[in-house]
Design a protein around this motif. Sequence first.
Motif, short mmCIF file in Angstrom:
data_model
loop_
_atom_site.label_atom_id
_atom_site.label_comp_id
_atom_site.label_asym_id
_atom_site.label_seq_id
_atom_site.Cartn_x
_atom_site.Cartn_y
_atom_site.Cartn_z
N ARG A 209 6.89 3.81 8.54
CA ARG A 209 6.69 3.82 6.93
C ARG A 209 5.56 4.69 6.44
NH1 ARG A 209 8.07 -2.55 5.95
NH2 ARG A 209 10.24 -2.56 6.55
N MET A 210 4.28 4.46 6.90
CA MET A 210 3.27 4.95 6.42
C MET A 210 3.08 6.62 6.70
SD MET A 210 0.25 2.08 7.52
CE MET A 210 -0.89 3.07 7.01
N ARG A 211 3.73 6.91 7.87
CA ARG A 211 3.56 8.22 8.00
C ARG A 211 4.86 9.12 7.54
NH1 ARG A 211 -0.13 6.41 9.63
NH2 ARG A 211 -1.49 6.99 11.34
N TYR A 212 5.96 8.42 7.39
CA TYR A 212 7.39 9.27 7.08
C TYR A 212 8.05 8.61 5.89
CZ TYR A 212 6.34 10.82 12.22
OH TYR A 212 5.82 11.25 12.84
N PRO A 215 4.20 8.01 2.56
CA PRO A 215 2.97 8.30 3.28
C PRO A 215 1.73 8.06 1.85
CG PRO A 215 4.26 10.31 2.65
CD PRO A 215 5.19 9.03 2.65
N ASP A 216 2.45 8.39 0.64
CA ASP A 216 1.54 8.22 -0.46
C ASP A 216 1.17 6.92 -0.98
OD1 ASP A 216 1.16 10.88 -0.44
OD2 ASP A 216 2.90 11.13 -1.62
N LEU A 221 -2.30 -3.10 1.64
CA LEU A 221 -1.66 -4.25 2.10
C LEU A 221 -0.23 -3.68 2.47
CD1 LEU A 221 -2.15 -6.91 -0.67
CD2 LEU A 221 -3.41 -6.86 1.50
N ALA A 222 -0.02 -2.65 2.33
CA ALA A 222 1.56 -1.88 2.74
C ALA A 222 1.77 -2.27 4.21
CB ALA A 222 1.47 -0.61 2.10
N ILE A 223 0.66 -2.07 5.04
CA ILE A 223 0.86 -2.38 6.60
C ILE A 223 1.29 -3.46 6.91
CG2 ILE A 223 -1.45 -2.71 6.85
CD1 ILE A 223 -1.13 -1.12 9.32
N LEU A 224 0.88 -4.84 6.00
CA LEU A 224 1.33 -6.10 6.18
C LEU A 224 2.43 -6.66 5.48
CD1 LEU A 224 -2.31 -7.71 6.56
CD2 LEU A 224 -0.69 -7.36 8.35
N ALA A 225 3.28 -5.71 5.08
CA ALA A 225 4.20 -5.97 3.92
C ALA A 225 5.11 -7.20 4.49
CB ALA A 225 5.11 -5.15 3.45
N ASP A 226 5.68 -6.96 5.78
CA ASP A 226 6.69 -8.04 6.28
C ASP A 226 5.97 -9.09 6.53
OD1 ASP A 226 8.28 -5.85 6.56
OD2 ASP A 226 8.59 -5.60 8.73
#
Length: 745
Positions: A209-212, A215-216, A221-226
């Motif tokens: 998600r963060m790379r493709y 990315p912006d 916190l997006a990395i811990l969304a789940d």
Amino acid sequence: MLLQQAFDSPVRASRLRSLMENEPRIMLLATAVEGEFDEAYEKRLFRQFEHHPMPRWNELDHRHYLTRRAELIGKVPTQRQLARIDAYSRFTGGSARVAAVLASAILDEQDPVSASADLTATLDRMSDYYRSLIERLPANTRKVFDALIRGGEPASQVELAARVHARQNDISRAFRWLVDYGYVVNERRPGNKEHSYRVTDRLFVQFYRMRYVDPDQPCQLAILADLLATSIEFRHKWHFAEGYLGSAKPAEAEFMAKLACSERGVDVKLLPESMRDAESLVRLGREWLWMDEVLFTGQDMPTFYAQVFDRFKTDEELRTACEQAKHLADAAITVESERRPLQLLAGMPVSSVIKYHFHASLLKQHSADDRKRTLSRFSQSAEALQSVFTNSEWVHALVELDSAYPLASSLTEASDFAFQHLDGLAGPTIQQAAEWAARAVCLWANAGIRETTAKSWMLAEHFLLQLSRGQNAQQPALRILAPIEEVLKKMDRKDACRACRLKGILLKESEQFDDAVKAFEASLAFGDNHPISTVDSLEQMAWCLAATGKTAEAMKYQKQALQAWEGQPLTERLAYNHGQIARHLCRLSSFESAWDYATTHKGTNLFDWDVTVEEFAEAIWDAWNDKGEAGAFQLGKRILIALGTDGLKEQFFIFFRIVDAGLPLNLLRDLFSEGAGIFTPATFESDVFRMLGTWLDYLEAKPKDRPRMLGQFEPDWAQTIQSYSQNLSARTRQRYQLANTNHSA
């Protein structure tokens, strides 16, 4: 990775290999995210390490690890923390490395933002590994994998085929590759027979998600969304959002608020733009949490009303809350997920008409069955209102009014609810109802809407009069009435007149006679020239003046009241004023002149004569104030002798009024004993006379002993004595320490 950097040349790698082969005292431990770093045949370290793959952790492994981590810092995991195990183990995908990074956040040792930073750092170190996983994907398989993450997990093969605009058979081979190589795992969704799938490694999903995908994304916190979506409770999401906003982290606050909305099936993108920023969402969360707490704690209607009215002080505040509730319902993703947003408005005590109108308009795009189920569930009087809605002009006007003034409408409706349930155990207290009605009066009066002001005043007046009958209840009633005084000039003159008169009555009952006279004078100033209004104020002024010893002035107003009532059909009012004038004559002249006046103005109606005679009881009270118990006893005895002459023996009923004058109980006992010698044996032996004696016994008893006494009487006698006591004036009940049993409905 470290080995590759430290021993990056063949010479260095050869030296390490020689050292490991010839020095048994040295053991080299290395960790890697994949086990292929020593599989290159041409490299000097080819197969120089013994591989020990770490198996994926299950839920029990995560629980044991959290428990041990908590023990290291001297803590025991709470039930709330352990309840996160499922989300925790699901997010890590069984990776011990990720589990270790996130343990602090799960145990509340670390803020989610800090945990996100640590996880991002871990992700950066694993970038090469995840890129290699992506590069291994065949072209068609990669399209399916991308559709799974972009479109949301879990998803079935049918859903994935639709996302890539293909048939299921067309993607079956590509999808099978993902299953065979462990990229995805089967997950059964509740209520769905189809097999659904999600990516096994949740950190891999965040990397992708963060790379493709996004990315912006500015939020850490997006990395811990789940993990945050499933491991943090609804209310705690809002608490975090509030904290982040206060710490100048608007992106994190907005992100957490969106997670909370999503949990309840609300898509923030469907909300009005003005509600989507962090500050607006956090403000929405405060109201949502409060309404959640109020609606779903099983409180009774009066308690719920009281909490709502305490929170919303103006029409604008409640109108904003109602509009937010509607926007939430509009932004609900499915009909089923509309349930809680709908309850936000359905629970608010806005008028039944606007609630029905709201639900009908909101659900008009759904099926008839859906509308029927929802409307019957959320609208208290849907069936009754449905027939009324045929008159569209009237309904439109009513909805417009209630929409503009939801708090005023709600207060009026709640007051009316209280009025309808005065005898019900579930009804609000009379004081609560009076406060609601009084607030409604002020709101409607300030809005300039006379009709609803009048309705609310009618309810307020009723409740305040009821309240004033309680012990020491005049001051609370005056406090409730005080705000209405500020809007008197905006009310109908008739209602303003009644409000001033009610204030005077409350002041009179609390023995603030001078202030009461001023209130009655104000009532006359607002008077609508109706005889009843005028005479009532004049009579009350005269009574208060007499109570303060200003008998001559009282006589003047009493005669004005008598003159104002001349020619009216209700002769009882004339009889009362004649009795009050006779009372004043006892003080200004003599008992003989008073009695002559009363008998001279005696009419043909025996009931009117009863009314006139009963006012002599007030003369006994005056004598007690002026001359003490001896003077009061002498006057009382002369009155009883006059009543005991031929033809007037039945007038011993004046004793009820003598009791209501609030005289000392020993004086009442002396007068009662005197009456026994004046009246004939037939009268003395009558049930009424004996009942009066029993009532005196009851009044003379200590308050704590009275319930026991009532239990010893026959039921009819006990009920009669209670009725006598409750019909006394509030002032007298207070003097005799009689509890009021009608404080609440």
